[in-house]
Design an enzyme around this catalytic site. Structure first.
Site, mmCIF file in Angstrom:
data_model
loop_
_atom_site.group_PDB
_atom_site.id
_atom_site.type_symbol
_atom_site.label_atom_id
_atom_site.label_comp_id
_atom_site.label_asym_id
_atom_site.label_seq_id
_atom_site.Cartn_x
_atom_site.Cartn_y
_atom_site.Cartn_z
ATOM 1 N N SER A 90 -13.716 -7.485 -1.401
ATOM 2 C CA SER A 90 -13.987 -8.377 -2.537
ATOM 3 C C SER A 90 -13.175 -9.660 -2.544
ATOM 4 O O SER A 90 -13.457 -10.551 -3.344
ATOM 5 C CB SER A 90 -13.766 -7.634 -3.857
ATOM 6 O OG SER A 90 -14.874 -6.810 -4.139
ATOM 7 N N THR A 154 -15.914 10.620 -4.004
ATOM 8 C CA THR A 154 -15.497 12.007 -3.833
ATOM 9 C C THR A 154 -15.375 12.333 -2.351
ATOM 10 O O THR A 154 -15.839 11.585 -1.482
ATOM 11 C CB THR A 154 -16.511 12.948 -4.481
ATOM 12 O OG1 THR A 154 -17.765 12.819 -3.781
ATOM 13 C CG2 THR A 154 -16.732 12.607 -5.949
ATOM 14 N N SER A 195 -18.768 -5.999 -11.474
ATOM 15 C CA SER A 195 -20.058 -5.647 -10.891
ATOM 16 C C SER A 195 -20.315 -6.472 -9.646
ATOM 17 O O SER A 195 -20.462 -7.698 -9.706
ATOM 18 C CB SER A 195 -21.196 -5.879 -11.900
ATOM 19 O OG SER A 195 -22.450 -5.618 -11.297
ATOM 20 N N ASN A 196 -20.354 -5.807 -8.506
ATOM 21 C CA ASN A 196 -20.647 -6.499 -7.255
ATOM 22 C C ASN A 196 -22.034 -7.128 -7.258
ATOM 23 O O ASN A 196 -22.290 -8.083 -6.522
ATOM 24 C CB ASN A 196 -20.501 -5.523 -6.085
ATOM 25 C CG ASN A 196 -19.056 -5.142 -5.839
ATOM 26 O OD1 ASN A 196 -18.263 -5.928 -5.338
ATOM 27 N ND2 ASN A 196 -18.696 -3.923 -6.226
ATOM 28 N N GLY A 334 -9.182 -6.620 -2.678
ATOM 29 C CA GLY A 334 -10.428 -6.150 -2.069
ATOM 30 C C GLY A 334 -10.286 -4.721 -1.602
ATOM 31 O O GLY A 334 -9.204 -4.311 -1.161
ATOM 32 N N SER A 363 -4.429 10.693 -2.753
ATOM 33 C CA SER A 363 -4.202 11.845 -3.629
ATOM 34 C C SER A 363 -3.189 11.557 -4.727
ATOM 35 O O SER A 363 -3.192 12.228 -5.759
ATOM 36 C CB SER A 363 -3.719 13.046 -2.794
ATOM 37 O OG SER A 363 -2.487 12.745 -2.144
#
Length: 388
Positions: A90, A154, A195-196, A334, A363
């Site tokens: 980004s 996930t 929002s991309n 990004g 984690s």
């Protein structure tokens, strides 16, 4: 596509806020010109959050520190190189926004015009969404990356992306269709949500106005004039050219190499590849006034609140403002599978740092945030132990 440190704020923030332009930035304290960041960079790797990290700090046009830590390729044990290339994700948005504001400077578009004026019948409710709202994420358009069929963070989602998802070739129209099939987060101008999709539309806008792709415009207006010889904007090639550290997912059975992927999942929202040196040069040129008029640089740094953001961050037009211990700084993070990027510097363009790391172990987000913040603070504010 943002760094994990602010991902919760940039990707999950949905609180509706009234929008108010930010006042002029407060003066920034002068940091030390030189600083040794190798201990902080080593910590990103040694404490288990990253497989490789590379960074650079510039002060008044001079490289005052550059370094690398970790392993570029876990299969061969090759060490990471400070001049390696990486996906900037980004951070690409700052390049795209700069081109858009150059077009405003040239009188070819206006920030408060509805996007419908330039792209008729492309976006539902396009008559109520302005160019400015696309650039500062207040349009309400659904982020196509929030669709779990496109990308899930996930472990199962990472496995699916590694085996099949990263090879999918998207068109901008397909990404937009994924977004517009979902309801907007809020009415245009009535909230903030990263929002991309906004920048997919801005890429389409640049092509409509100029007759050339956003990539061609970024190359001719920014990359070539500034001599950013290691910055590329791939269309469909999955490789990273030149020396680079590999990006990995961490799985219980071992690492999954996700270095190669289709850049079409990011397009104008985050397809760029660069180096720390090129990013620092770009930042210095942008905030040093070489790419935009004072009026458009003021527009770029007029901000709206980011709900629940750390460092009191606020979003401008393709840039983010952060409050650190020694003042306010500007840039854009990004994140894309395998690579996290940090780019931040002073409002006058006199000092900046650029960082790339593979956040292999996600984690413990608290530890990751602490390590990243320690690097950022020392790079821009100096070492507290030696401050006078």
């Amino acid at each position: 596509m943002t760094t994990t440190r602010i991902a919760a704020a940039l990707l999950a923030a949905a609180t509706l806020l009234a929008l108010a332009p930010n006042a002029a930035a407060a003066p920034v304290a002068s940091p030390h010109a030189t600083v040794d960041l190798q201990p902080e960079l080593n910590a990103l790797v040694e404490q288990g959050t990253s497989t490789a990290a590379l960074a650079e700090v510039r002060d008044h046009g001079r490289v005052v520190w550059r370094g690398a830590a970790g392993t570029a390729d876990l299969a061969t044990g090759q060490p990471a190189r400070a001049d390696g290339r990486f996906r900037i994700a980004s951070t690409t948005k700052s390049f795209v926004s700069t081109v858009t504001l150059q077009l405003v400077d040239e009188g070819r578009l206006r920030l408060d015009d509805p996007i419908e004026h330039y792209l008729p019948d492309v976006i539902p409710n396009g008559g109520a969404i302005t160019v400015r709202q696309l650039l500062n994420h207040t349009s309400g358009l659904y982020n196509y990356l929030d669709d779990p069929h496109v990308r899930s963070n996930t472990e199962a989602g990472n496995r699916e992306f590694l085996t099949t998802g990263r090879w999918i070739q998207y068109t901008p129209q397909q990404l937009l269709a994924i977004s517009t099939a979902k309801p907007p987060y809020f009415a245009p101008g009535q909230g903030w949500h990263y929002s991309n999709t906004n920048y997919i539309v801005v890429g389409m806008l640049i092509q409509q106005v100029t007759g050339r792709s956003w990539r061609e415009e970024v190359e001719s207006r920014i990359i070539q004039p500034l001599g950013l010889h290691h910055t590329t904007l791939p269309t469909d090639t999955t490789a990273i050219p030149g020396p680079h550290a590999h990006g990995y997912f961490k799985f219980p059975e071992g690492p999954g190499d996700v270095t190669r992927l289709s850049p079409t999942i990011a397009d104008a929202a985050g397809a760029g590849i660069s180096t720390t040196d090129d990013l620092a040069l770009f930042h210095a040129a942008l905030f040093g006034g070489r790419l935009l008029s004072p009026a458009q640089l003021t527009e770029m740094t007029t901000t709206v609140p980011i709900p629940d953001a750390p460092d009191h961050a606020e979003y401008g037009l393709g840039v983010v403002r952060y409050d650190l211990s020694c003042g306010q700084f500007w840039g854009h993070p990004g994140e894309i599978p395998g690579y996290s990027t940090g780019l931040l510097g002073t409002r006058d363009g006199s000092r900046q740092y650029a960082l790339s790391y593979n956040e292999y172990d996600k984690s413990d987000s608290t530890k990751s945030t602490r390590l990243y913040r320690a690097f950022e603070e020392k790079a821009l504010c100096g070492d507290p132990a030696t401050a006078g």
